[in-house]
Write a protein that holds these residues in place. Structure first.
Motif, PDB file in Angstrom:
ATOM      1  N   ARG A  27     -20.812 -18.477 -43.225  1.00 59.28           N
ATOM      2  CA  ARG A  27     -19.199 -18.823 -42.345  1.00 59.28           C
ATOM      3  C   ARG A  27     -19.739 -19.126 -40.916  1.00 59.28           C
ATOM      4  N   ILE A  57     -16.089 -20.559 -34.777  1.00 55.98           N
ATOM      5  CA  ILE A  57     -15.802 -21.909 -34.049  1.00 55.98           C
ATOM      6  C   ILE A  57     -15.356 -21.309 -32.953  1.00 55.98           C
ATOM      7  N   PHE A  59     -10.075 -28.579 -37.620  1.00 55.34           N
ATOM      8  CA  PHE A  59      -9.516 -27.181 -37.533  1.00 55.34           C
ATOM      9  C   PHE A  59      -8.597 -26.949 -36.737  1.00 55.34           C
ATOM     10  N   HIS A 115     -14.726 -27.623 -48.249  1.00 55.49           N
ATOM     11  CA  HIS A 115     -14.942 -27.338 -47.228  1.00 55.49           C
ATOM     12  C   HIS A 115     -13.071 -26.624 -46.967  1.00 55.49           C
ATOM     13  N   SER A 171     -10.529 -23.681 -43.313  1.00 56.77           N
ATOM     14  CA  SER A 171     -11.245 -22.761 -42.699  1.00 56.77           C
ATOM     15  C   SER A 171      -9.910 -21.636 -42.079  1.00 56.77           C
ATOM     16  N   LEU A 194     -11.475 -18.374 -35.503  1.00 59.07           N
ATOM     17  CA  LEU A 194     -11.081 -19.273 -36.891  1.00 59.07           C
ATOM     18  C   LEU A 194     -12.868 -19.898 -37.114  1.00 59.07           C
ATOM     19  N   TYR A 196     -15.181 -20.955 -40.176  1.00 57.92           N
ATOM     20  CA  TYR A 196     -15.246 -22.491 -41.283  1.00 57.92           C
ATOM     21  C   TYR A 196     -16.521 -22.612 -42.486  1.00 57.92           C
ATOM     22  N   ARG A 197     -16.205 -23.027 -43.106  1.00 51.16           N
ATOM     23  CA  ARG A 197     -17.459 -22.563 -44.001  1.00 51.16           C
ATOM     24  C   ARG A 197     -17.183 -23.428 -45.123  1.00 51.16           C
ATOM     25  N   SER A 202      -5.830 -20.584 -46.610  1.00 52.64           N
ATOM     26  CA  SER A 202      -6.600 -21.970 -46.553  1.00 52.64           C
ATOM     27  C   SER A 202      -6.536 -23.081 -47.007  1.00 52.64           C
TER      28      SER A 202
END
Length: 391
Positions: free
Chosen positions: A135, A138, A149, A288, A290, A300, A302-303, A328
């Motif tokens: 992960r 951000i 995002f 994807h 977030s 936050l 993101y992955r 998400s």
């Protein structure tokens, strides 16, 4: 070790994918979707809101269990896609729906079928990091307030969500309803948007670009210590009866999605919905998302990861996630004939750990947006079916 958002990752995320011809680009394929239309709405008893909020959901039904399940009939689908609407004043209504133009062959969402006797074992929770934690946190308003995002939001019940309309948020049903009752806080549900407390001049997008491209100026890593949540109340919450008909383990996550209508417009760019394509058509077979994972408060996260097995309704993958990320929006980025566009193709539901005949398997699971679900969610957003015929 926590991963930080790196310049290389940024370039991979936002840069267009070049190819020798448009035909070789992974493309969104628009398809005609059926119509899901409200028919009759009736009042229901006011909920008690006594259930604790759940930040994750499990199911004893693994991919093979889903694949072997019988297909629902037209009348089954009408019951599953009927929905409840929770209003901010605490009132509850139930709406029956009609389905028109439905062809069962391309969208064969399986109904839940209990595992055969002796096949299902106990379900247990396990950490949701598969090997190295992949992960990325951000940080910095130059990224947090920019698309994609900026479409990620936080729910007051502890989950995440995704902006899919001028005042609409897509999330997981279990974030507001445990399958039997509405959870505490669902009546006064709020949606949190990250915003700046004051202008942060320590890191600018120009300085970042110069650094990435080898230009002058030292790079000052972005921080998010000047960010806060601005909260907007939800006016209405729609939850499909496919989720409410039992509890999470009875229905195998297939209908773990909900839509929130806010009391006012959020004035941000939102992400469009898309019918979930087969995993093999995704660029790099990759998805994807977030969200606001609980183990990184105020961050936050993101992955992205490779999509694994899939059924008509669910997509299995090993994206690293923790409770709080539920709800998400799972998205993909493909060519729409004119430009590269990201679309929400699913909702992250949670972690699944299944033991069958002494063998253990674990997954992270997302609910796919099928043509029927696209038609329903789009109708909730638009209020009509005319603008919901292609997805």
């Amino acid at each position: 070790m926590r991963s930080r958002f790196t310049p290389l990752l940024f370039l991979l995320l936002v840069a267009p994918v070049f190819s020798s011809s448009s035909s070789s680009r992974p493309q969104w394929v628009l398809q005609r979707v059926p119509v899901v239309l409200a028919q009759q709405t009736e009042a229901r008893s006011v909920p008690h809101f006594l259930s604790p909020a759940r930040l994750d959901v499990d199911s004893p039904c693994d991919p093979e269990c889903h694949k072997k399940a019988p297909r629902p009939s037209y009348w089954d689908l009408r019951r599953l896609l009927a929905y409840e609407t929770l209003h901010s004043d605490g009132q509850l209504t139930e709406t029956a729906i009609g389905i028109y133009g439905y062809d069962p062959s391309p969208d064969t969402s399986p109904a839940y079928s209990a595992p055969p006797p002796g096949k299902a074992g106990r379900v247990r929770r396990k950490r949701q990091i598969f090997g190295h934690d992949g992960r990325f946190s951000i940080a910095g308003q130059d990224f947090l307030l920019k698309y994609p995002f900026s479409v990620a939001v936080k729910l007051s019940t502890g989950c995440s969500g995704t902006l899919v309309g001028d005042r609409h948020v897509l999330t997981a049903a279990h974030c507001v309803h445990d399958g039997k009752n509405y959870v505490k806080g669902a009546q006064r549900l709020r949606v949190g948007f990250l915003k700046t407390k004051q202008r942060d001049t320590r890191a600018s997008s120009t300085n970042y670009t110069n650094h990435v491209e080898g230009g002058p100026g030292p790079y000052d890593p972005p921080t998010d210590d000047k960010m806060k949540f601005q909260w907007i109340r939800a006016r209405r919450t729609h939850v499909p009866k496919g989720w409410i008909k039992g509890n999470a383990n009875d229905i195998g996550m297939d209908y773990d999605y909900a839509l929130l209508e806010l009391k006012k417009s959020h004035k941000r760019r939102h992400m469009r919905l898309g019918v979930s394509p087969p995993a093999q058509r995704l660029p790099g077979r990759r998805v994807h998302f977030s969200g606001f994972d609980n183990d990184r408060p105020g961050k936050l996260v993101y992955r992205f990861c490779r999509a694994g097995e899939e059924t008509s309704d669910l997509l299995y993958q090993h994206c690293d996630a923790q409770p709080g990320a539920s709800g998400s929006g799972i998205y993909a980025r493909m060519w729409d004939g004119r430009r590269w566009e990201r679309k929400v193709i699913g909702v992250f539901s949670g972690h699944q750990w299944v033991e069958r005949q002494g063998a253990s398997r674990e997954f992270n699971v997302a609910v796919r947006i099928t043509p029927l679900k696209y038609a329903q969610i789009c109708y909730w957003i638009k209020g009509n079916f005319v603008n919901c015929r292609e997805g």
